[in-house]
Design an enzyme around this catalytic site. Structure first.
Site, PDB file in Angstrom:
ATOM      1  N   LYS A 198     -25.180   7.836 -13.982  1.00  0.00           N
ATOM      2  CA  LYS A 198     -24.998   6.326 -13.487  1.00  0.00           C
ATOM      3  C   LYS A 198     -26.696   6.110 -13.099  1.00  0.00           C
ATOM      4  O   LYS A 198     -26.508   5.261 -12.212  1.00  0.00           O
ATOM      5  CB  LYS A 198     -23.907   5.916 -12.638  1.00  0.00           C
ATOM      6  CG  LYS A 198     -22.623   5.926 -13.144  1.00  0.00           C
ATOM      7  CD  LYS A 198     -21.649   5.548 -12.382  1.00  0.00           C
ATOM      8  CE  LYS A 198     -21.312   6.543 -11.164  1.00  0.00           C
ATOM      9  NZ  LYS A 198     -19.879   5.968 -10.563  1.00  0.00           N
ATOM     10  N   ASP A 233     -12.940   8.484  -7.634  1.00  0.00           N
ATOM     11  CA  ASP A 233     -12.475   7.067  -7.690  1.00  0.00           C
ATOM     12  C   ASP A 233     -11.147   6.865  -8.512  1.00  0.00           C
ATOM     13  O   ASP A 233     -10.382   6.099  -8.263  1.00  0.00           O
ATOM     14  CB  ASP A 233     -13.502   6.031  -7.849  1.00  0.00           C
ATOM     15  CG  ASP A 233     -14.204   6.390  -9.230  1.00  0.00           C
ATOM     16  OD1 ASP A 233     -14.157   7.333  -9.792  1.00  0.00           O
ATOM     17  OD2 ASP A 233     -15.027   5.451  -9.933  1.00  0.00           O
TER      18      ASP A 233
END
Ligand code: ADP
Ligand code: MG
Length: 498
Positions: A198, A233
């Site tokens: 990311k 997550d």
């Protein structure tokens, strides 16, 4: 969760009329009116064709996802999908009690949360949280700088604990640490960073235990808290959603990046050698962002990938997740502007800047239902610095829709791939009964068209009957509470077995 407040773009804050007051705007504009209508159309048609996701293609993607999952479970390194063991064998029961903290380092935001859990009766008695954007320079700094930022955010938050929260004497504040990057877990409270994704490129963390990095930063600050669970997550979302609903079997993150996890039977994991699970099942973190098979990619995807800090990696993530959708559209628009004067003779300096157009901008543009697409015009002007006439704006919206549709539908195919794999292994575990897929992440939460495309693809693939039993549900605040629940489940001071 209040991410909505922080992220939903306020179209009303743009000033659509401001442009027309600039003296040079109108004359410069004439050429583009003629040129866009005619010559850009073939490019849009071609883009639509290249990004098409007809049912057979989706089916192929779902099958390939299922096959890759299997290969990744068979041997370490057996597929693009790492199929990481989460060391979470038991999901929350509802018996969890006490004060717990959660930390969440995503790709865009850093969140802290505390929750007072009251067991079966009291459930979530009180919760408080805070969120700050991750400063850009930390994405390229040193490991110490990043973890010092996390620890000091936590310290500030912990200082202001309200009177609804109670820590039993003789115990420490325990933390569930959600770290949304690929980590090889070595136990429930330790794990080695495999690589940054990311857009992060932090020096000195890859190959290190990220919990040790956090502990060292807390020590540097004199902050006496204990990390009891390191949580991906997606895994946190699954745990948080399962706390409320026993039928949750899969969790998907669609935010800055993307990931998926699901409940797997221990005996369906050949690569597992010495892992005993009392429940007979465990949560597998697929790291599906690395999936790459059968995706309909364009020159724009390939160029974006080549220019990224991780070329050749995270191809699924680069096709379907929030960090990248805006950038793909920007690249398409830039080509249309250069080759076909989509924006007349506008100066293309801003539009040439990587990542200047963000996915929330696409989302805002797609909500514009006015005849002349005033909001689209304002966003293009304010964000990308280009002038546009209504026909150019219409093309821009089509481009957004094409890229977002492809992303949403491919994400849907990925979900079906997971369900398919689970069902193939244990007939009846998914279909023929209610199954919940818990969703979280800013992209899923805020982009209605993306959500619709995703669920349409799932229904097309499963057929109406099976699709009826598959509930795709936004798990609000799932991963934060989930991480705190997993901290509770692995507390040094409490036990909740009964
Ligand atoms: P993370 O946990 O990685 O920090 P979040 O789940 O908070 O990410 O999601 C943030 C991402 O969601 C943003 O980077 C953006 O790509 C996407 N996003 C946020 N708001 C919107 C919106 N209104 N429309 C579309 N995408 C959005
Ligand atoms: Mg996140």
């Amino acid at each position: 969760m209040s991410v909505t407040a922080a992220t939903s773009p306020s179209v009303g804050s743009f000033h659509p009329c401001r442009r027309s007051t600039r003296p040079a705007a109108l004359p410069r504009f004439r050429i583009s009116v003629r040129s866009t209508a005619v010559s850009v159309t073939p490019l849009v048609t071609e883009l639509r064709k290249d990004c098409a996701t007809p049912l057979p293609l989706l089916r192929h993607v779902a099958d390939a996802m299922a096959a890759d999952m299997r290969a990744g479970l068979a041997v370490e390194g057996g597929s693009d999908l790492k199929m990481i063991l989460s060391y979470v064998d038991s999901l929350p029961t509802g018996n969890e009690k006490g004060l717990f903290y959660a930390l969440d380092l995503g790709g865009t935001n850093f969140r802290v949360l505390r929750v007072q859990l009251g067991g079966k009766e009291g459930r979530v008695i009180a919760t408080e949280f805070d969120q700050v954007p991750i400063p850009k320079d930390l994405m390229f700094g040193t490991s110490e700088e990043l973890f010092d930022f996390i620890a000091s955010g936590l310290a500030k938050f912990a200082q202001n604990e309200g009177n609804k929260f109670h820590l039993p004497t003789g115990t420490k504040r325990e933390i569930g640490f959600t770290f949304s990057f690929p980590v090889k877990q070595t136990s429930v409270d330790s794990g080695i960073l495999i690589k940054w994704t990311k857009g992060f490129s932090v020096s000195g963390t890859a190959g290190r235990d990220v919990v040790a990095c956090l502990n060292e930063a807390m020590e540097r600050l004199g902050l006496d808290m204990r990390v009891s669970a390191l949580v991906n997550d997606a895994v946190g979302t699954l745990a948080g959603a399962r706390y409320w609903d026993d039928d949750v079997m899969v969790a998907i993150i669609l935010g800055t990046g993307t990931n998926a996890c699901y409940v797997e039977r221990v005996d369906a994991i050949p690569k597992l050698q010495d892992h005993a699970s009392s429940s007979g099942s465990t949560i597998i973190n697929t790291e599906w962002g690395a999936f790459s098979k059968g995706l309909p990619l364009t020159e724009f995807d390939r160029d974006m990938d080549a220019a990224s800090i991780n070329p050749g990696e995270q191809i699924f993530e680069k096709t379907i997740s929030g960090m990248y959708l805006g950038e793909i559209v920007r690249r398409v628009l830039l080509k249309m502007a250069q080759a076909d004067e989509l924006f007349g003779d506008s100066i293309l300096e801003k539009l040439s800047t990587p990542f200047v157009l963000r996915t929330p901008d696409l989302c805002a543009m797609q909500q514009d239902t006015s005849d002349d697409l005033q909001d689209v015009g304002s966003i293009l002007y304010n964000v990308a610095g280009v002038e546009s006439n209504p026909s150019a704006r219409k093309i821009v919206v089509e481009v957004c829709d094409t890229i977002v549709k492809r992303g949403g539908r491919l994400a849907g195919a990925g979900i079906v791939g997971i369900l398919q794999k689970m069902e193939e292994d244990s007939k009846g575990v998914i279909f023929g009964k209610r199954t919940v897929v818990a969703m979280d992440g800013g992209l899923y939460e805020n982009y209605p068209q993306y959500r619709t495309y995703l669920s349409e693809a799932v229904t097309e693939l499963l057929g109406d009957d099976s699709a009826k039993n598959v509930v795709i549900e936004h798990s609000k605040d799932g991963s934060g509470i989930g991480a705190a629940l997993l901290a509770a489940a692995n507390s040094k001071y409490h036990s909740y077995d009964s």
